[in-house]
Design an enzyme around this catalytic site. Sequence first.
Site, PDB file in Angstrom:
ATOM      1  N   PRO A  89      68.447 226.021  96.365  1.00  0.00           N
ATOM      2  CG  PRO A  89      68.690 226.360  94.067  1.00  0.00           C
ATOM      3  CD  PRO A  89      67.663 226.210  95.143  1.00  0.00           C
ATOM      4  CD  GLU A 116      63.061 229.764  85.701  1.00  0.00           C
ATOM      5  OE1 GLU A 116      64.228 230.041  86.010  1.00  0.00           O
ATOM      6  OE2 GLU A 116      62.749 228.785  84.991  1.00  0.00           O
ATOM      7  NE  ARG A 154      68.440 207.641 110.361  1.00  0.00           N
ATOM      8  CZ  ARG A 154      69.611 207.654 110.984  1.00  0.00           C
ATOM      9  NH1 ARG A 154      70.166 208.806 111.340  1.00  0.00           N
ATOM     10  NH2 ARG A 154      70.239 206.541 111.259  1.00  0.00           N
ATOM     11  CG  ASP A 169      73.710 206.876 112.343  1.00  0.00           C
ATOM     12  OD1 ASP A 169      74.003 205.716 112.042  1.00  0.00           O
ATOM     13  OD2 ASP A 169      72.555 207.279 112.533  1.00  0.00           O
TER      14      ASP A 169
HETATM   15  N1  SAH Z   1      66.113 229.444  89.710  1.00  0.00           N
HETATM   16  C1  SAH Z   1      66.405 228.884  90.986  1.00  0.00           C
HETATM   17  C2  SAH Z   1      66.164 227.383  91.040  1.00  0.00           C
HETATM   18  C3  SAH Z   1      64.729 227.002  90.973  1.00  0.00           C
HETATM   19  S1  SAH Z   1      64.551 225.281  91.070  1.00  0.00           S
HETATM   20  C4  SAH Z   1      67.857 229.123  91.347  1.00  0.00           C
HETATM   21  O1  SAH Z   1      68.701 228.929  90.491  1.00  0.00           O
HETATM   22  O2  SAH Z   1      68.166 229.453  92.498  1.00  0.00           O
HETATM   23  C5  SAH Z   1      62.946 225.137  91.757  1.00  0.00           C
HETATM   24  C6  SAH Z   1      62.867 224.846  93.235  1.00  0.00           C
HETATM   25  O3  SAH Z   1      63.504 223.610  93.512  1.00  0.00           O
HETATM   26  C7  SAH Z   1      63.532 225.845  94.153  1.00  0.00           C
HETATM   27  O4  SAH Z   1      62.693 226.944  94.403  1.00  0.00           O
HETATM   28  C8  SAH Z   1      63.795 225.017  95.392  1.00  0.00           C
HETATM   29  O5  SAH Z   1      62.660 224.980  96.240  1.00  0.00           O
HETATM   30  C9  SAH Z   1      64.026 223.630  94.831  1.00  0.00           C
HETATM   31  N2  SAH Z   1      65.457 223.280  94.763  1.00  0.00           N
HETATM   32  C10 SAH Z   1      66.211 223.219  93.652  1.00  0.00           C
HETATM   33  N3  SAH Z   1      67.468 222.857  93.926  1.00  0.00           N
HETATM   34  C11 SAH Z   1      67.542 222.662  95.258  1.00  0.00           C
HETATM   35  C12 SAH Z   1      68.588 222.268  96.155  1.00  0.00           C
HETATM   36  N4  SAH Z   1      69.809 222.032  95.733  1.00  0.00           N
HETATM   37  N5  SAH Z   1      68.284 222.184  97.464  1.00  0.00           N
HETATM   38  C13 SAH Z   1      67.035 222.446  97.913  1.00  0.00           C
HETATM   39  N6  SAH Z   1      66.007 222.812  97.115  1.00  0.00           N
HETATM   40  C14 SAH Z   1      66.248 222.917  95.805  1.00  0.00           C
END
Ligand code: SAH
Length: 248
Positions: A89, A116, A154, A169
């Site tokens: 994220p 986490e 794709r 697209d």
């Molecule tokens: N504590 C972290 C979130 C961990 S969530 C933080 O707040 O940054 C667990 C895993 O889910 C992450 O390591 C990532 O690989 C995935 N993940 C969660 N949200 C995501 C998003 N919006 N985009 C891509 N991967 C995501």
Amino acid sequence: MRIEVISLFPEWVEQVARHGMPRIAVEVGALSLHARDLRDSSGNRWRRVDDRPYGGGPGMVMEAEPLTAAVAAAKRSLGGAPRVVLMSPQGERFDQRWAERLAQEQSLILLCGRYEGLDERFVQAEVDFELSLGDFVLSGGELAAMVVIDAVARLLPGVLGHAQSAENDSFSNGLLDHPHYTRPETWRGQAVPEVLLSGDHARIARWRLKQALGQTWLKRPDLLEGIELDDEARTLLGEFISEQRVNG
Ligand code: SAH
């Protein structure tokens, strides 16, 4: 293109290549996908790959050593110099531009976090860049990796029946797609736009561009700020806007 995914749920990730465009990409030889179980690189007989966070607090953190071993194994299998991408994220927002960029790569390694997240020292040492699906938190990176694989697959050569269809697209030319219609010609008293039945390809192309501009103006005006419209496009958008005013 060859993609290796590192995950705690490899069977799930591989499902993405069982359907739709990623499946076709595999069938025509444009894509090979392998998902690697991180636990195979745990280095211990309990197949443990996570531990408690330093500093306390809830949850677990993925350890650097199994991740490093899994990335090394994926690199050996791919050869060359694949980019290592962490789904996170905190990453740059994944969009069509990113899909197009990644589709140029020979090979890629996608890392799926859980819990986490990953030990930061590993991220600093081994990850080339982080990609995010958006400003929300998933429970793991698997769905995010599958989204990336679908969007990239794709675009690979030979995958879409009509190469043109990717060009039209949404986002590929900076605009949203034009509306689509199929049979019946009249549905709930509403006829298909007459121009689409005319067989006049130039007029149809002009109408579609006008609608693409119009839909973008209505739904995502922010996209128009990022592109330079030529004279024809400006005229068409002007027509669309004045027709809206008349109809609305
Ligand atoms: N504590 C972290 C979130 C961990 S969530 C933080 O707040 O940054 C667990 C895993 O889910 C992450 O390591 C990532 O690989 C995935 N993940 C969660 N949200 C995501 C998003 N919006 N985009 C891509 N991967 C995501």
